[in-house]
Write a protein that holds these residues in place. Structure first.
Motif, PDB file in Angstrom:
ATOM      1  N   ASP A 259      31.349  26.388  34.684  1.00  0.00           N
ATOM      2  CA  ASP A 259      30.153  26.028  35.467  1.00  0.00           C
ATOM      3  C   ASP A 259      29.814  27.204  36.377  1.00  0.00           C
ATOM      4  N   PHE A 260      29.059  28.151  35.846  1.00  0.00           N
ATOM      5  CA  PHE A 260      28.777  29.357  36.620  1.00  0.00           C
ATOM      6  C   PHE A 260      27.985  29.036  37.883  1.00  0.00           C
ATOM      7  N   ALA A 261      27.042  28.120  37.793  1.00  0.00           N
ATOM      8  CA  ALA A 261      26.222  27.794  38.959  1.00  0.00           C
ATOM      9  C   ALA A 261      27.081  27.269  40.097  1.00  0.00           C
ATOM     10  N   ALA A 262      28.037  26.398  39.786  1.00  0.00           N
ATOM     11  CA  ALA A 262      28.918  25.865  40.822  1.00  0.00           C
ATOM     12  C   ALA A 262      29.809  26.963  41.384  1.00  0.00           C
ATOM     13  N   ALA A 263      30.305  27.808  40.507  1.00  0.00           N
ATOM     14  CA  ALA A 263      31.143  28.915  40.970  1.00  0.00           C
ATOM     15  C   ALA A 263      30.359  29.853  41.872  1.00  0.00           C
ATOM     16  N   GLU A 264      29.140  30.143  41.490  1.00  0.00           N
ATOM     17  CA  GLU A 264      28.297  31.039  42.283  1.00  0.00           C
ATOM     18  C   GLU A 264      28.019  30.451  43.667  1.00  0.00           C
ATOM     19  N   ALA A 265      27.761  29.149  43.716  1.00  0.00           N
ATOM     20  CA  ALA A 265      27.516  28.499  45.009  1.00  0.00           C
ATOM     21  C   ALA A 265      28.757  28.549  45.881  1.00  0.00           C
ATOM     22  N   TRP A 266      29.923  28.344  45.288  1.00  0.00           N
ATOM     23  CA  TRP A 266      31.176  28.413  46.056  1.00  0.00           C
ATOM     24  C   TRP A 266      31.440  29.828  46.537  1.00  0.00           C
ATOM     25  N   ILE A 267      31.208  30.808  45.697  1.00  0.00           N
ATOM     26  CA  ILE A 267      31.437  32.207  46.077  1.00  0.00           C
ATOM     27  C   ILE A 267      30.609  32.579  47.297  1.00  0.00           C
ATOM     28  N   ALA A 268      29.401  32.038  47.385  1.00  0.00           N
ATOM     29  CA  ALA A 268      28.524  32.354  48.515  1.00  0.00           C
ATOM     30  C   ALA A 268      29.104  31.886  49.849  1.00  0.00           C
ATOM     31  N   THR A 269      30.057  30.963  49.817  1.00  0.00           N
ATOM     32  CA  THR A 269      30.661  30.446  51.055  1.00  0.00           C
ATOM     33  C   THR A 269      31.896  31.226  51.473  1.00  0.00           C
ATOM     34  N   LEU A 270      32.333  32.167  50.666  1.00  0.00           N
ATOM     35  CA  LEU A 270      33.573  32.879  50.937  1.00  0.00           C
ATOM     36  C   LEU A 270      33.390  33.922  52.040  1.00  0.00           C
ATOM     37  N   PRO A 271      34.487  34.313  52.666  1.00  0.00           N
ATOM     38  CA  PRO A 271      34.418  35.409  53.640  1.00  0.00           C
ATOM     39  C   PRO A 271      33.896  36.675  52.979  1.00  0.00           C
ATOM     40  N   ALA A 272      33.198  37.486  53.736  1.00  0.00           N
ATOM     41  CA  ALA A 272      32.559  38.684  53.189  1.00  0.00           C
ATOM     42  C   ALA A 272      33.550  39.588  52.483  1.00  0.00           C
ATOM     43  N   GLU A 273      34.781  39.681  53.000  1.00  0.00           N
ATOM     44  CA  GLU A 273      35.746  40.601  52.413  1.00  0.00           C
ATOM     45  C   GLU A 273      36.250  40.131  51.043  1.00  0.00           C
ATOM     46  N   SER A 274      36.001  38.883  50.682  1.00  0.00           N
ATOM     47  CA  SER A 274      36.435  38.359  49.394  1.00  0.00           C
ATOM     48  C   SER A 274      35.281  38.094  48.440  1.00  0.00           C
ATOM     49  N   ARG A 275      34.076  38.019  48.969  1.00  0.00           N
ATOM     50  CA  ARG A 275      32.933  37.535  48.195  1.00  0.00           C
ATOM     51  C   ARG A 275      32.590  38.446  47.015  1.00  0.00           C
ATOM     52  N   ASP A 276      32.507  39.738  47.251  1.00  0.00           N
ATOM     53  CA  ASP A 276      32.075  40.651  46.192  1.00  0.00           C
ATOM     54  C   ASP A 276      33.098  40.720  45.064  1.00  0.00           C
ATOM     55  N   ARG A 277      34.359  40.728  45.422  1.00  0.00           N
ATOM     56  CA  ARG A 277      35.411  40.771  44.408  1.00  0.00           C
ATOM     57  C   ARG A 277      35.372  39.509  43.538  1.00  0.00           C
ATOM     58  N   ALA A 278      35.177  38.366  44.176  1.00  0.00           N
ATOM     59  CA  ALA A 278      35.099  37.112  43.429  1.00  0.00           C
ATOM     60  C   ALA A 278      33.879  37.098  42.517  1.00  0.00           C
ATOM     61  N   MET A 279      32.743  37.589  43.017  1.00  0.00           N
ATOM     62  CA  MET A 279      31.524  37.598  42.211  1.00  0.00           C
ATOM     63  C   MET A 279      31.681  38.523  41.005  1.00  0.00           C
ATOM     64  N   ALA A 280      32.327  39.640  41.206  1.00  0.00           N
ATOM     65  CA  ALA A 280      32.555  40.558  40.096  1.00  0.00           C
ATOM     66  C   ALA A 280      33.394  39.888  39.012  1.00  0.00           C
ATOM     67  N   SER A 281      34.395  39.099  39.409  1.00  0.00           N
ATOM     68  CA  SER A 281      35.219  38.382  38.441  1.00  0.00           C
ATOM     69  C   SER A 281      34.407  37.313  37.713  1.00  0.00           C
ATOM     70  N   ALA A 282      33.548  36.622  38.457  1.00  0.00           N
ATOM     71  CA  ALA A 282      32.704  35.601  37.830  1.00  0.00           C
ATOM     72  C   ALA A 282      31.755  36.229  36.815  1.00  0.00           C
ATOM     73  N   LEU A 283      31.211  37.387  37.135  1.00  0.00           N
ATOM     74  CA  LEU A 283      30.290  38.055  36.217  1.00  0.00           C
ATOM     75  C   LEU A 283      31.018  38.565  34.975  1.00  0.00           C
ATOM     76  N   GLN A 284      32.246  38.979  35.141  1.00  0.00           N
ATOM     77  CA  GLN A 284      33.033  39.407  33.985  1.00  0.00           C
ATOM     78  C   GLN A 284      33.168  38.257  32.987  1.00  0.00           C
ATOM     79  N   THR A 285      33.416  37.056  33.493  1.00  0.00           N
ATOM     80  CA  THR A 285      33.540  35.892  32.620  1.00  0.00           C
ATOM     81  C   THR A 285      32.186  35.510  32.021  1.00  0.00           C
ATOM     82  N   LEU A 286      31.143  35.509  32.841  1.00  0.00           N
ATOM     83  CA  LEU A 286      29.810  35.158  32.356  1.00  0.00           C
ATOM     84  C   LEU A 286      29.357  36.113  31.256  1.00  0.00           C
ATOM     85  N   ALA A 287      29.722  37.370  31.382  1.00  0.00           N
ATOM     86  CA  ALA A 287      29.285  38.387  30.405  1.00  0.00           C
ATOM     87  C   ALA A 287      29.801  38.110  29.009  1.00  0.00           C
ATOM     88  N   LEU A 288      30.883  37.369  28.893  1.00  0.00           N
ATOM     89  CA  LEU A 288      31.436  37.073  27.571  1.00  0.00           C
ATOM     90  C   LEU A 288      30.509  36.176  26.758  1.00  0.00           C
TER      91      LEU A 288
END
Length: 457
Positions: A259-288
């Motif tokens: 559920d990329f949409a749910a993951a993306e919404a959750w990532i937006a709530t993360l601390p700034a120092e973790s957000r970009d790394r998490a989003m990059a991981s989510a995009l890696q999975t979405l790209a498949l």
């Protein structure tokens, strides 16, 4: 027999022959590996067609590994080996292990994985004791035994691992260390334990220290995230520093696969120092599954390491689907790692449509993108003639890249047609005298460029 099948087939299909020689054989089993096991069975069944019952009867009659290895088809042999070993007790498995040394290497590696995977479920201490008599080869099967043991009895596997750390230290698989596949023993045990009882696995991981604790917690959280990402996120929120950022990244990867949409919404709530790394991981999975969609979201990441990583992770899967579109997209990105981003694209493109790939390269302006595209094209294109590849390599501006590519091209040419290659080397106005001498004298092609290899530009 489910766990043995998963471990054996997953490792073999990943190219990780011999335990941890070259792959992540100790990694947690995934849906992909489950599918591989299912595919092996379906392939064998469909291939037998109307003679399925007769073939099945013949397989049941196979009582030796020699009979199994007469089976046509690699997947059929894997399945037959699993059927053979699944009915054996510890004493029979030990007897079969004694026969491995007399087998050809490729067959031995396949059989070892499946045999020790099964043995690790029914008599792990006996399997480990035998592995300890195998010398250097024992280092390759111990991780398989440990994972199989943990898949059915994680508590005792964990106890043994903690009490016998040196037994798993070879190949970097001891406590606090990552094995060749990237996982530590604590990580593997935690992952297997979490499949059976995530709460118990979490309690065990929290009782560890140092890098073992970090690795085990990350594995437990990653396993939790496949079933209940919200619960995994709650556990990750209790961590700190890089442990927390790594856990968030694992959750994002797993969650985005369902559920990329749910993951993306959750990532937006993360601390700034973790957000970009998490989003990059989510995009890696979405790209498949949706590389174009993932590419459209890369721009939301600020410039930096995470964005560079996301560009590379999106480019590779997209190239397998549409290399021309992927190449055009990469060429428009601002990244410090343009070489890493373009390599998987050009590798796919040069292998499937070298004419179109070369035309695209020729239209590029001089610079790093063109140099890396050219070098990768030459490495990946198996249809071009060596003389043309040499001429193309000579257009590379960066001296180091040019020299490495020329060396590879000339060395390959030497193996194909030494007389023609020798003539080309001797008449070259690009190669230095030192380079010519090294190429002509290096019959194995292993010397490498080194030194002042070219004349410069």
């Amino acid at each position: 027999m489910k766990n043995t099948a998963t471990i054996g087939i997953a490792a073999l299909l990943a190219g990780a022959a011999g335990g941890y020689l070259a792959g992540k054989a100790g990694a947690p089993a995934t849906d992909t590996t489950e599918s591989a096991a299912k595919a092996a069975l379906e392939t064998k069944t469909s291939r037998s067609g109307g003679s399925a019952s007769a073939n099945a009867e013949a397989k049941r009659g196979a009582r030796s590994i020699a009979d199994v290895m007469k089976e046509p088809g690699q997947l059929a042999r894997m399945q037959a080996l699993m059927e053979l070993y699944s009915g054996m007790d510890a004493a029979q498995l030990e007897a079969e292990a004694g026969k491995l040394d007399g087998m050809p290497m490729a067959q031995r590696l396949m059989a070892s994985f499946l045999l020790f995977g099964r043995w690790g479920e029914v008599d792990p201490k006996g399997a480990l004791a035998f592995a300890n008599t195998m010398g250097f080869q024992g280092a390759f099967v111990r991780p398989t035994v440990l994972q199989s043991w943990a898949s059915v009895d994680p508590e005792n596997a964990a106890k043994y691992f903690s009490e016998n750390p040196r037994e798993f230290a070879a190949m970097g698989f001891g406590p606090g260390r990552g094995g060749p596949g990237g996982d530590s023993g604590a990580s593997v045990i935690a992952s297997e334990w979490a499949k059976l009882d995530p709460e118990a696995a979490l309690a065990w991981a929290n009782g560890l220290t140092g890098r073992d604790k970090s690795a085990a917690l990350n594995s437990v959280i990653a396993e939790m995230a496949t079933k209940d990402p919200n619960k995994a996120a709650q556990v990750a929120s209790t961590l700190t520093g890089d442990d927390q950022a790594r856990a968030y990244s694992e959750i994002a990867s797993k969650w985005s696969s369902t559920d990329f949409a749910a993951a993306e919404a959750w990532i937006a709530t993360l601390p700034a120092e973790s957000r970009d790394r998490a989003m990059a991981s989510a995009l890696q999975t979405l790209a498949l599954t949706d590389p174009e969609g993932a590419a459209s979201k890369v721009a939301s990441l600020p410039e930096g390491r995470d964005r560079d990583r996301a560009i590379e992770d999106v480019a590779g899967p997209w190239a397998r689907k549409d290399p021309a579109a992927a190449a055009a997209w990469v060429s428009q990105q601002q990244t410090e790692d343009i070489d890493d981003a373009i390599r998987p694209v050009m590798s796919s493109w040069a292998s499937t449509d070298p004419t179109a790939a070369l035309k695209w390269i020729e239209a590029l302006p001089q610079g790093e993108l063109k140099d890396e595209s050219t070098a990768t094209y030459i490495w990946s294109n198996r249809t071009g003639d060596p003389a043309s590849s040499v001429s193309l390599a000579e257009t590379i501006e960066d001296e180091g890249t040019r020299n490495r590519t020329l060396w590879m091209t000339y060395s390959g040419w030497m193996r194909e047609d030494r007389d023609a290659a020798t003539s080309a080397v001797q008449s070259s106005t690009t190669l230095s005298d030192e380079a010519k001498e090294r190429l002509l004298n290096d019959r194995g092609g292993q010397g490498g460029p080194g030194g002042r290899w070219g004349r410069g530009r």
